[in-house]
Write a protein that holds these residues in place. Structure first.
Motif, PDB file in Angstrom:
ATOM      1  N   GLN A  91      13.455 -25.250  -0.495  1.00 46.96           N
ATOM      2  CA  GLN A  91      12.155 -25.205  -0.749  1.00 46.96           C
ATOM      3  C   GLN A  91      11.518 -26.196  -1.127  1.00 46.96           C
ATOM      4  OE1 GLN A  91      11.063 -22.206   0.664  1.00 46.96           O
ATOM      5  NE2 GLN A  91      12.992 -21.614   1.185  1.00 46.96           N
ATOM      6  N   PRO A  92      10.237 -26.408  -0.753  1.00 43.15           N
ATOM      7  CA  PRO A  92       9.334 -27.365  -1.512  1.00 43.15           C
ATOM      8  C   PRO A  92       9.111 -27.171  -2.765  1.00 43.15           C
ATOM      9  CG  PRO A  92       8.340 -26.290   0.718  1.00 43.15           C
ATOM     10  CD  PRO A  92       9.389 -25.540   0.171  1.00 43.15           C
ATOM     11  N   ALA A  93       8.911 -28.550  -3.391  1.00 47.12           N
ATOM     12  CA  ALA A  93       9.198 -28.307  -5.086  1.00 47.12           C
ATOM     13  C   ALA A  93       7.576 -27.752  -5.520  1.00 47.12           C
ATOM     14  CB  ALA A  93       9.412 -29.754  -5.463  1.00 47.12           C
ATOM     15  N   ALA A  94       6.756 -28.240  -4.672  1.00 45.54           N
ATOM     16  CA  ALA A  94       5.390 -27.898  -5.378  1.00 45.54           C
ATOM     17  C   ALA A  94       5.070 -26.252  -5.161  1.00 45.54           C
ATOM     18  CB  ALA A  94       4.135 -28.444  -4.478  1.00 45.54           C
ATOM     19  N   SER A  95       5.547 -25.513  -3.865  1.00 48.63           N
ATOM     20  CA  SER A  95       5.567 -24.221  -3.912  1.00 48.63           C
ATOM     21  C   SER A  95       6.572 -23.528  -4.692  1.00 48.63           C
ATOM     22  CB  SER A  95       5.943 -23.815  -2.350  1.00 48.63           C
ATOM     23  OG  SER A  95       7.064 -24.175  -1.934  1.00 48.63           O
ATOM     24  N   ALA A  96       7.731 -24.146  -5.088  1.00 52.65           N
ATOM     25  CA  ALA A  96       8.617 -23.289  -5.682  1.00 52.65           C
ATOM     26  C   ALA A  96       8.336 -23.236  -7.143  1.00 52.65           C
ATOM     27  CB  ALA A  96      10.140 -24.090  -5.675  1.00 52.65           C
ATOM     28  N   SER A  97       7.572 -24.273  -7.648  1.00 53.70           N
ATOM     29  CA  SER A  97       6.933 -24.294  -9.219  1.00 53.70           C
ATOM     30  C   SER A  97       5.574 -24.042  -9.297  1.00 53.70           C
ATOM     31  CB  SER A  97       7.334 -25.579  -9.865  1.00 53.70           C
ATOM     32  OG  SER A  97       6.681 -26.815  -9.144  1.00 53.70           O
ATOM     33  N   ALA A  98       4.955 -23.375  -8.265  1.00 52.68           N
ATOM     34  CA  ALA A  98       3.299 -23.241  -8.318  1.00 52.68           C
ATOM     35  C   ALA A  98       3.165 -22.066  -9.108  1.00 52.68           C
ATOM     36  CB  ALA A  98       2.705 -23.307  -6.857  1.00 52.68           C
ATOM     37  N   SER A  99       3.863 -20.695  -9.040  1.00 52.67           N
ATOM     38  CA  SER A  99       3.607 -19.738  -9.524  1.00 52.67           C
ATOM     39  C   SER A  99       3.868 -19.812 -11.032  1.00 52.67           C
ATOM     40  CB  SER A  99       4.145 -18.598  -8.913  1.00 52.67           C
ATOM     41  OG  SER A  99       5.683 -18.801  -8.958  1.00 52.67           O
ATOM     42  N   GLY A 100       3.048 -19.127 -11.747  1.00 52.20           N
ATOM     43  CA  GLY A 100       3.322 -19.093 -13.165  1.00 52.20           C
ATOM     44  C   GLY A 100       3.504 -20.401 -13.980  1.00 52.20           C
ATOM     45  N   GLN A 101       2.670 -21.422 -13.393  1.00 44.86           N
ATOM     46  CA  GLN A 101       2.935 -22.707 -14.288  1.00 44.86           C
ATOM     47  C   GLN A 101       1.703 -23.024 -15.143  1.00 44.86           C
ATOM     48  OE1 GLN A 101       5.707 -24.542 -14.283  1.00 44.86           O
ATOM     49  NE2 GLN A 101       6.691 -23.198 -12.897  1.00 44.86           N
ATOM     50  N   GLU A 102       0.404 -21.917 -15.249  1.00 44.18           N
ATOM     51  CA  GLU A 102      -0.334 -22.384 -15.941  1.00 44.18           C
ATOM     52  C   GLU A 102      -0.130 -22.348 -17.461  1.00 44.18           C
ATOM     53  OE1 GLU A 102      -3.242 -23.490 -14.887  1.00 44.18           O
ATOM     54  OE2 GLU A 102      -2.740 -23.125 -12.941  1.00 44.18           O
ATOM     55  N   ASN A 103       0.631 -21.596 -17.932  1.00 47.77           N
ATOM     56  CA  ASN A 103       1.077 -21.401 -19.310  1.00 47.77           C
ATOM     57  C   ASN A 103       1.908 -22.419 -19.870  1.00 47.77           C
ATOM     58  OD1 ASN A 103      -0.502 -18.996 -19.513  1.00 47.77           O
ATOM     59  ND2 ASN A 103       1.161 -17.786 -18.734  1.00 47.77           N
ATOM     60  N   ARG A 104       2.783 -23.138 -18.749  1.00 43.43           N
ATOM     61  CA  ARG A 104       3.744 -24.090 -19.085  1.00 43.43           C
ATOM     62  C   ARG A 104       3.022 -25.581 -19.304  1.00 43.43           C
ATOM     63  NH1 ARG A 104       8.928 -22.544 -15.481  1.00 43.43           N
ATOM     64  NH2 ARG A 104       9.232 -20.420 -16.340  1.00 43.43           N
ATOM     65  N   ARG A 105       2.471 -25.732 -20.574  1.00 43.09           N
ATOM     66  CA  ARG A 105       1.757 -27.160 -20.391  1.00 43.09           C
ATOM     67  C   ARG A 105       2.055 -27.754 -21.750  1.00 43.09           C
ATOM     68  NH1 ARG A 105      -3.012 -27.722 -17.667  1.00 43.09           N
ATOM     69  NH2 ARG A 105      -3.664 -26.202 -16.441  1.00 43.09           N
ATOM     70  N   PRO A 106       2.755 -28.722 -21.638  1.00 40.58           N
ATOM     71  CA  PRO A 106       3.008 -29.626 -22.975  1.00 40.58           C
ATOM     72  C   PRO A 106       2.197 -29.955 -23.797  1.00 40.58           C
ATOM     73  CG  PRO A 106       3.280 -31.062 -21.084  1.00 40.58           C
ATOM     74  CD  PRO A 106       2.886 -29.620 -20.474  1.00 40.58           C
ATOM     75  N   PRO A 107       2.361 -30.028 -25.144  1.00 42.71           N
ATOM     76  CA  PRO A 107       1.016 -30.480 -26.039  1.00 42.71           C
ATOM     77  C   PRO A 107       0.265 -31.970 -25.804  1.00 42.71           C
ATOM     78  CG  PRO A 107       2.856 -29.607 -27.141  1.00 42.71           C
ATOM     79  CD  PRO A 107       3.576 -29.693 -25.982  1.00 42.71           C
ATOM     80  N   GLY A 108      -0.733 -31.741 -25.438  1.00 44.16           N
ATOM     81  CA  GLY A 108      -1.539 -33.057 -25.052  1.00 44.16           C
ATOM     82  C   GLY A 108      -1.285 -33.696 -23.728  1.00 44.16           C
ATOM     83  N   GLY A 109      -0.873 -32.605 -22.859  1.00 39.04           N
ATOM     84  CA  GLY A 109      -0.416 -33.249 -21.590  1.00 39.04           C
ATOM     85  C   GLY A 109      -1.464 -32.785 -20.429  1.00 39.04           C
ATOM     86  N   ASP A 110      -2.380 -32.321 -20.808  1.00 38.42           N
ATOM     87  CA  ASP A 110      -3.622 -31.693 -19.907  1.00 38.42           C
ATOM     88  C   ASP A 110      -4.025 -32.862 -18.929  1.00 38.42           C
ATOM     89  OD1 ASP A 110      -3.125 -29.243 -20.846  1.00 38.42           O
ATOM     90  OD2 ASP A 110      -4.809 -29.303 -22.175  1.00 38.42           O
ATOM     91  N   ASP A 111      -4.257 -34.111 -19.498  1.00 36.27           N
ATOM     92  CA  ASP A 111      -4.656 -35.241 -18.619  1.00 36.27           C
ATOM     93  C   ASP A 111      -3.763 -36.329 -18.402  1.00 36.27           C
ATOM     94  OD1 ASP A 111      -4.884 -35.660 -21.365  1.00 36.27           O
ATOM     95  OD2 ASP A 111      -6.913 -36.825 -21.208  1.00 36.27           O
ATOM     96  N   ARG A 112      -2.403 -35.823 -18.604  1.00 43.62           N
ATOM     97  CA  ARG A 112      -1.375 -37.087 -18.598  1.00 43.62           C
ATOM     98  C   ARG A 112      -0.271 -36.555 -17.610  1.00 43.62           C
ATOM     99  NH1 ARG A 112      -0.586 -38.514 -25.046  1.00 43.62           N
ATOM    100  NH2 ARG A 112      -2.808 -38.995 -25.556  1.00 43.62           N
ATOM    101  N   LEU A 113       0.394 -37.691 -17.373  1.00 42.39           N
ATOM    102  CA  LEU A 113       1.741 -37.673 -16.739  1.00 42.39           C
ATOM    103  C   LEU A 113       2.704 -37.689 -17.639  1.00 42.39           C
ATOM    104  CD1 LEU A 113       3.606 -37.646 -14.404  1.00 42.39           C
ATOM    105  CD2 LEU A 113       3.131 -40.239 -13.910  1.00 42.39           C
ATOM    106  N   VAL A 114       3.319 -36.631 -18.038  1.00 46.20           N
ATOM    107  CA  VAL A 114       4.374 -36.654 -19.081  1.00 46.20           C
ATOM    108  C   VAL A 114       5.901 -36.362 -18.430  1.00 46.20           C
ATOM    109  CG1 VAL A 114       5.190 -35.132 -21.153  1.00 46.20           C
ATOM    110  CG2 VAL A 114       2.814 -35.443 -20.598  1.00 46.20           C
TER     111      VAL A 114
END
Length: 259
Positions: A91-114
């Motif tokens: 399956q395409p990686a973008a669609s597989a990980s698109a659901s429920g990813q809003e809560n999976r944010r690393p600290p300080g990574g909102d505007d970065r490539l981590v």
């Protein structure tokens, strides 16, 4: 008495010829036994009896029933499911990980490539995947916040809190706080051209530029304890654990672009 004696040889001769003497007092009967496949049995009215197959009704082909039985046996062993999973298209990686990813944010990574990775070579496949992903992003000439879990265990705990209780497989990539996935997902996005779209808007940087303080390692010895992990507290007159560095006596390089 003589007549009875004379009759005995005759009866013996007749028996020798295969003819039974009818004058015997006890008649002799020849018995024959025949075995049939359909034996009579007692039918219990309380039990359900098998239905009789209608000869006019079309019956399934023997090969079809044999295949059904074989498929059922393999299904019981779990081999059919494993085979279907092996031939299922990815399956395409973008669609597989698109659901429920809003809560999976690393600290300080909102505007970065981590990128969470490891620099240890204990597991060859993991190390090669980490090097491959870092090389891919280096080719796009974008700043990368590289977090080495082997240099600081706090990064591993941080990543575990983001991904949940499932096992951690390195590397793991987050773009603007969105979980993209591991090495395989990054390669698929690169081949499909979606990775370039996800990286649009990041500032360009020199791919060969190296930090003069850490040499690109992202860590420097602690400025407070000089890497000893202990500091002397004059008020208490004893040594205490340094709170500015990690378990290796290191701290993040303050001069790096993503530091």
């Amino acid at each position: 008495m003589e007549k009875s004696k004379e009759s005995n040889p005759k009866s013996m001769a007749s028996a020798a010829d295969g003819v039974q003497d009818s004058s015997s007092s006890k008649p002799f009967f020849y018995r024959s036994f025949t075995f049939h496949g359909n034996l009579r049995r007692t039918i219990d009215p309380n039990k359900s009896q098998p239905s009789i197959t209608d000869p006019k009704k079309p019956q399934p082909h023997p090969s079809t029933s044999l295949w059904s039985q074989t498929a059922k046996r393999f299904s019981d062993l779990g081999l059919v499911s494993a085979f279907r999973r092996s031939i299922r298209p990815p399956q395409p990686a973008a669609s597989a990980s698109a659901s429920g990813q809003e809560n999976r944010r690393p600290p300080g990574g909102d505007d970065r490539l981590v990128v969470y990775f490891t620099s240890l070579r204990s597991v060859r496949r993991t190390y090669e995947d980490c090097v491959s992903v870092r090389s891919i992003f280096r080719g796009f000439m974008v700043p990368v916040d590289e977090r080495d879990v082997s240099m600081d265990s706090a990064y591993r705990r941080e990543l575990q809190a983001v991904l949940g209780p499932k096992p951690i497989v390195l590397p793991q990539v987050f773009i603007r706080g969105r979980h993209v996935g591991g090495a395989e997902e990054v390669r698929q996005l690169l081949e499909s051209g979606e990775l370039r779209k996800l990286l649009e808007g990041f500032p360009a940087m020199d791919p060969v530029a190296v930090c003069g303080s850490c040499g690109g390692v992202r860590f420097v010895p602690c400025a407070n304890c000089r890497g000893s992990r202990k500091v002397f507290v004059e008020e208490e007159g004893q040594l205490r654990r340094c709170l500015d560095c990690n378990e290796n006596g290191l701290m993040r390089c303050p001069n790096c672009l993503c530091g």
